[in-house]
Design a protein around this motif. Structure first.
Motif, PDB file in Angstrom:
ATOM      1  N   THR A  26     -29.482  10.372 -13.807  1.00  0.00           N
ATOM      2  CA  THR A  26     -28.704   9.151 -13.899  1.00  0.00           C
ATOM      3  C   THR A  26     -27.244   9.421 -13.547  1.00  0.00           C
ATOM      4  O   THR A  26     -26.626  10.311 -14.107  1.00  0.00           O
ATOM      5  N   PRO A  27     -26.676   8.642 -12.602  1.00  0.00           N
ATOM      6  CA  PRO A  27     -25.263   8.823 -12.242  1.00  0.00           C
ATOM      7  C   PRO A  27     -24.363   8.189 -13.295  1.00  0.00           C
ATOM      8  O   PRO A  27     -24.083   7.001 -13.273  1.00  0.00           O
ATOM      9  N   VAL A  28     -23.917   8.975 -14.226  1.00  0.00           N
ATOM     10  CA  VAL A  28     -23.194   8.478 -15.386  1.00  0.00           C
ATOM     11  C   VAL A  28     -21.701   8.270 -15.108  1.00  0.00           C
ATOM     12  O   VAL A  28     -21.103   7.351 -15.656  1.00  0.00           O
TER      13      VAL A  28
ATOM     14  N   LYS B  93     -19.731   4.994 -16.628  1.00  0.00           N
ATOM     15  CA  LYS B  93     -19.093   5.097 -17.945  1.00  0.00           C
ATOM     16  C   LYS B  93     -17.703   5.723 -17.961  1.00  0.00           C
ATOM     17  O   LYS B  93     -16.935   5.480 -18.879  1.00  0.00           O
ATOM     18  N   TYR B  94     -17.380   6.556 -16.977  1.00  0.00           N
ATOM     19  CA  TYR B  94     -16.143   7.328 -17.069  1.00  0.00           C
ATOM     20  C   TYR B  94     -15.102   7.022 -16.000  1.00  0.00           C
ATOM     21  O   TYR B  94     -13.941   7.333 -16.186  1.00  0.00           O
ATOM     22  N   CYS B  95     -15.484   6.440 -14.872  1.00  0.00           N
ATOM     23  CA  CYS B  95     -14.527   6.158 -13.805  1.00  0.00           C
ATOM     24  C   CYS B  95     -13.620   4.997 -14.232  1.00  0.00           C
ATOM     25  O   CYS B  95     -14.085   3.881 -14.459  1.00  0.00           O
ATOM     26  N   ILE B  96     -12.346   5.271 -14.346  1.00  0.00           N
ATOM     27  CA  ILE B  96     -11.392   4.264 -14.812  1.00  0.00           C
ATOM     28  C   ILE B  96     -11.346   3.072 -13.867  1.00  0.00           C
ATOM     29  O   ILE B  96     -11.299   1.919 -14.315  1.00  0.00           O
ATOM     30  N   ILE B  97     -11.394   3.333 -12.577  1.00  0.00           N
ATOM     31  CA  ILE B  97     -11.300   2.245 -11.598  1.00  0.00           C
ATOM     32  C   ILE B  97     -12.558   1.379 -11.604  1.00  0.00           C
ATOM     33  O   ILE B  97     -12.484   0.156 -11.732  1.00  0.00           O
ATOM     34  N   CYS B  98     -13.715   1.986 -11.474  1.00  0.00           N
ATOM     35  CA  CYS B  98     -14.963   1.209 -11.405  1.00  0.00           C
ATOM     36  C   CYS B  98     -15.256   0.479 -12.714  1.00  0.00           C
ATOM     37  O   CYS B  98     -15.608  -0.692 -12.711  1.00  0.00           O
TER      38      CYS B  98
ATOM     39  N   PRO C 197     -18.612   9.329  -3.666  1.00  0.00           N
ATOM     40  CA  PRO C 197     -19.922   9.964  -3.880  1.00  0.00           C
ATOM     41  C   PRO C 197     -20.617   9.513  -5.173  1.00  0.00           C
ATOM     42  O   PRO C 197     -21.834   9.357  -5.199  1.00  0.00           O
ATOM     43  N   TRP C 198     -19.848   9.280  -6.238  1.00  0.00           N
ATOM     44  CA  TRP C 198     -20.458   8.816  -7.487  1.00  0.00           C
ATOM     45  C   TRP C 198     -20.930   7.374  -7.345  1.00  0.00           C
ATOM     46  O   TRP C 198     -21.949   6.998  -7.890  1.00  0.00           O
ATOM     47  N   GLY C 199     -20.172   6.570  -6.613  1.00  0.00           N
ATOM     48  CA  GLY C 199     -20.583   5.195  -6.350  1.00  0.00           C
ATOM     49  C   GLY C 199     -21.831   5.140  -5.489  1.00  0.00           C
ATOM     50  O   GLY C 199     -22.713   4.301  -5.700  1.00  0.00           O
ATOM     51  N   LYS C 200     -21.934   6.043  -4.524  1.00  0.00           N
ATOM     52  CA  LYS C 200     -23.122   6.112  -3.679  1.00  0.00           C
ATOM     53  C   LYS C 200     -24.342   6.502  -4.498  1.00  0.00           C
ATOM     54  O   LYS C 200     -25.426   5.945  -4.318  1.00  0.00           O
ATOM     55  N   ALA C 201     -24.165   7.450  -5.412  1.00  0.00           N
ATOM     56  CA  ALA C 201     -25.271   7.858  -6.284  1.00  0.00           C
ATOM     57  C   ALA C 201     -25.694   6.697  -7.183  1.00  0.00           C
ATOM     58  O   ALA C 201     -26.882   6.473  -7.395  1.00  0.00           O
ATOM     59  N   ARG C 202     -24.716   5.942  -7.671  1.00  0.00           N
ATOM     60  CA  ARG C 202     -25.017   4.784  -8.513  1.00  0.00           C
ATOM     61  C   ARG C 202     -25.764   3.720  -7.721  1.00  0.00           C
ATOM     62  O   ARG C 202     -26.736   3.128  -8.199  1.00  0.00           O
ATOM     63  N   THR C 203     -25.338   3.476  -6.477  1.00  0.00           N
ATOM     64  CA  THR C 203     -26.000   2.496  -5.623  1.00  0.00           C
ATOM     65  C   THR C 203     -27.438   2.905  -5.340  1.00  0.00           C
ATOM     66  O   THR C 203     -28.351   2.089  -5.399  1.00  0.00           O
TER      67      THR C 203
ATOM     68  N   GLY D  69     -29.453   0.498  -7.379  1.00  0.00           N
ATOM     69  CA  GLY D  69     -29.640  -0.525  -6.357  1.00  0.00           C
ATOM     70  C   GLY D  69     -28.523  -1.561  -6.301  1.00  0.00           C
ATOM     71  O   GLY D  69     -28.699  -2.599  -5.671  1.00  0.00           O
ATOM     72  N   VAL D  70     -27.399  -1.297  -6.932  1.00  0.00           N
ATOM     73  CA  VAL D  70     -26.246  -2.192  -6.872  1.00  0.00           C
ATOM     74  C   VAL D  70     -25.003  -1.379  -6.540  1.00  0.00           C
ATOM     75  O   VAL D  70     -24.882  -0.232  -6.929  1.00  0.00           O
ATOM     76  N   THR D  71     -24.077  -1.997  -5.812  1.00  0.00           N
ATOM     77  CA  THR D  71     -22.846  -1.311  -5.434  1.00  0.00           C
ATOM     78  C   THR D  71     -21.930  -1.138  -6.643  1.00  0.00           C
ATOM     79  O   THR D  71     -22.118  -1.817  -7.664  1.00  0.00           O
ATOM     80  N   PRO D  72     -20.942  -0.254  -6.550  1.00  0.00           N
ATOM     81  CA  PRO D  72     -20.069   0.029  -7.695  1.00  0.00           C
ATOM     82  C   PRO D  72     -19.279  -1.176  -8.224  1.00  0.00           C
ATOM     83  O   PRO D  72     -18.830  -1.162  -9.356  1.00  0.00           O
ATOM     84  N   ASP D  73     -19.124  -2.202  -7.411  1.00  0.00           N
ATOM     85  CA  ASP D  73     -18.353  -3.348  -7.854  1.00  0.00           C
ATOM     86  C   ASP D  73     -19.193  -4.399  -8.581  1.00  0.00           C
ATOM     87  O   ASP D  73     -18.667  -5.406  -9.032  1.00  0.00           O
ATOM     88  N   LYS D  74     -20.470  -4.161  -8.743  1.00  0.00           N
ATOM     89  CA  LYS D  74     -21.352  -5.112  -9.429  1.00  0.00           C
ATOM     90  C   LYS D  74     -21.964  -4.473 -10.671  1.00  0.00           C
ATOM     91  O   LYS D  74     -22.252  -3.288 -10.689  1.00  0.00           O
ATOM     92  N   PRO D  75     -22.172  -5.258 -11.719  1.00  0.00           N
ATOM     93  CA  PRO D  75     -22.809  -4.699 -12.926  1.00  0.00           C
ATOM     94  C   PRO D  75     -24.293  -4.417 -12.689  1.00  0.00           C
ATOM     95  O   PRO D  75     -24.912  -5.009 -11.808  1.00  0.00           O
ATOM     96  N   ILE D  76     -24.843  -3.542 -13.502  1.00  0.00           N
ATOM     97  CA  ILE D  76     -26.264  -3.221 -13.421  1.00  0.00           C
ATOM     98  C   ILE D  76     -27.059  -4.397 -13.962  1.00  0.00           C
ATOM     99  O   ILE D  76     -26.754  -4.916 -15.051  1.00  0.00           O
ATOM    100  N   PRO D  77     -28.082  -4.855 -13.227  1.00  0.00           N
ATOM    101  CA  PRO D  77     -28.895  -5.971 -13.747  1.00  0.00           C
ATOM    102  C   PRO D  77     -29.668  -5.531 -14.989  1.00  0.00           C
ATOM    103  O   PRO D  77     -30.103  -4.396 -15.095  1.00  0.00           O
ATOM    104  N   LYS D  78     -29.793  -6.449 -15.914  1.00  0.00           N
ATOM    105  CA  LYS D  78     -30.478  -6.120 -17.187  1.00  0.00           C
ATOM    106  C   LYS D  78     -31.945  -6.423 -17.119  1.00  0.00           C
ATOM    107  O   LYS D  78     -32.478  -7.105 -16.384  1.00  0.00           O
TER     108      LYS D  78
END
Length: 64
Positions: free
Chosen positions: A7-9, A13-18, A45-51, A55-64
C-alpha cells in the motif's frame, strides 16, 4: 519473491501537499496543481504508486 503490491502510504497519509489539497487547503491545491503540471497527471513517484494501487489520481480522494 512475492508479487504483492504494498500500500502506498506516503501520498495518502504523510505528504503535506497531497493530504492538504484533498482536505481543501487552497495553498496546497495550488502547489499540487503545479506539481501535476510539471510531473504529469499522476504526479510524483508516490502519487503514481497511489494511482496504480487505488485507481485515482493524487488530487482525488479514495472511493469508499
Amino acid at each position: 519473491m512475492t508479487d504483492q503490491k504494498r500500500t502506498p502510504v506516503f501520498c495518502e497519509k504523510y505528504c503535506i501537499i497531497c493530504k492538504g489539497a484533498r482536505a481543501g487547503n487552497s495553498i496546497c491545491k495550488s502547489l499540487q496543481n503545479l506539481e501535476l503540471k510539471l510531473t504529469g497527471p499522476n504526479g510524483c513517484p508516490w502519487g503514481k504508486a497511489r494511482t496504480e494501487y487505488y485507481g485515482v489520481t493524487p488530487d482525488k480522494p479514495i472511493p469508499k
